[in-house]
Each structure stands twice: as C-alpha cells, then as structure tokens.
Design an enzyme around this catalytic site. Sequence first.
Site, mmCIF file in Angstrom:
data_model
loop_
_atom_site.group_PDB
_atom_site.id
_atom_site.type_symbol
_atom_site.label_atom_id
_atom_site.label_comp_id
_atom_site.label_asym_id
_atom_site.label_seq_id
_atom_site.Cartn_x
_atom_site.Cartn_y
_atom_site.Cartn_z
ATOM 1 N N HIS A 278 5.878 3.468 -6.473
ATOM 2 C CA HIS A 278 6.739 4.564 -6.026
ATOM 3 C C HIS A 278 7.940 4.593 -6.962
ATOM 4 C CE1 HIS A 278 9.419 6.163 -2.484
ATOM 5 N NE2 HIS A 278 9.294 7.050 -3.448
ATOM 6 N N SER B 172 5.304 -2.682 1.747
ATOM 7 C CA SER B 172 6.239 -2.521 0.629
ATOM 8 C C SER B 172 6.811 -3.868 0.218
ATOM 9 C CB SER B 172 7.387 -1.598 1.025
ATOM 10 O OG SER B 172 8.424 -1.730 0.087
ATOM 11 N N HIS C 48 2.648 -1.398 -1.915
ATOM 12 C CA HIS C 48 3.583 -0.357 -2.339
ATOM 13 C C HIS C 48 4.714 -1.011 -3.133
ATOM 14 C CE1 HIS C 48 5.532 3.588 -1.704
ATOM 15 N NE2 HIS C 48 6.660 2.931 -1.481
#
Length: 228
Positions: free
Chosen positions: A73, A15, A40
């Site tokens: 996301h 991430s 991510h």
Amino acid sequence: MNWRLAEPKIRIAPSMLSADFSRLREELDGIEAVGVEMVHLDVMDGHFAPNLTFGPPVIASLRPRSKLFFDAHLMIEEPARYAEAFAKAGCDLLNFHIEVADDPKGLVDLIHGLGCACGVTLNPTTPADAIDAIVDRVELVLVMSVWPGFSGQKFIPDVLPKVEAIRPRLAAHQRLQMDGGVDLDTIPCCVSAGADTFVAGSAVFGRPDPPQAARALLEKAREAGERG
Ligand code: DX5
Ligand code: ZN
C-alpha cells in the site's frame, strides 16, 4: 502477471505496521500457518501520509523468507518514481492512491509492465467516480476507512455507501479491500457492504496471539458473508 487472488473469497490481510519489527519473519510465519494468504505492507513517505515506515530493502529481505502475497500500500507522493524498486523488492501487488496519480492509466500500465498486480486506493472522502477511468483495469480497489498514517484509528462508517457503489462495478476476479479500523465489531458491516479483503493491523498484530486473532477475524467475516 500472476494474479493469485483472482478467486473470489473472503480474505484477511494483516498489516505489518502493527507487527513486532524485531521479529518480522516470525510474525509472517505465524499468520501464514493459520491460512492467511496476503500480508499488507504500509509504505509511507512522510509527505502523502504523516508518518514514515519502511521501503524496498525491508521488503526485499522478507521476500525469500515468506510465500505470502505481498500487498504494498503505497502512501507516497510519487508512486511512478518508486514502482520499479518495489517490484524488484518482490511485491506482488502495488497499490497507489488515486489522489496523487496524474496519469492513472499510465501508472496502471507501468505497474503491470513491472509484472505486478495493480491496486488503486481511495481516501475516505474521495468519491467512487474518481477511479472511473481505471476501475476495469486494476486487480484490486481499496476503500480507506481511516485517514492514511497510523494503525489503531477509529473506523469511519461513512465510507460504507462508497463500498456498496463500487461493488457492482467490479468483475469476479477483482478484489474490493477495506483498510482502517477493521476489527471483530466492524468487519460484519464491511462484508455486508460488499468488501471481500480486509486489512487489519491492530486487530491482528496488536493482539497477544496474532495468528489466533487473524483466524477469529476471518471466521467472523465468513459468518457475515454466509448470512448475506
Ligand atoms: C493506515 C494503514 C493501515 C493500518 C491499519 O494508514 O494504511 O493499513 O495499518 O491499521 P488498523 O487495522 O489498526 O486500523
Ligand atoms: Zn494500509
């Protein structure tokens, strides 16, 4: 739509939220060099999640500089309103939260129509049956193991039975992702529950050597997978 992650295998999705924002390109290059396939991208609007991060311009500036699969996301209240901007910025997958989707089927169609793969996310206390209407239409299901907002939170083990319940409902080309508090200690139980794709923020970019940390996490997950 080019679903590059259809092959079932264990993957780590570092991430970017925990990365050094002044060196994003180098951070992406570093994880790609050790075999990571996806990054991510945590997008927050200060409404759905109590934090603000980045949006399409930052993603668009990274797109020509990286071959990684861009997994966005979307922790935002109006995913339908912004989907096109994120698709144009070069995201490969747009992942929305089921808690904010008034018309989940319509949203999946919208995202596919923009040429992106589609993911759906469940917050820690959202039940598995919340995604019944679309579970066979998405490329990825994400089970949150922390509440959206910040890296470095403690893993919530209570979500593991939900992962176990969703796994048999997915076909071979569909990925089951977990996000939040995934590290060397927690990843084995996530693999055992049936997840195959692991977001890791602080356990990768929070470490002194992120590529090495990503590799170690991947190895640990693969070992757990081999043990069954
Ligand atoms: C939380 C984000 C996560 C976060 C994970 O809202 O969705 O992707 O960056 O960070 P760690 O792995 O540190 O829990
Ligand atoms: Zn996330």
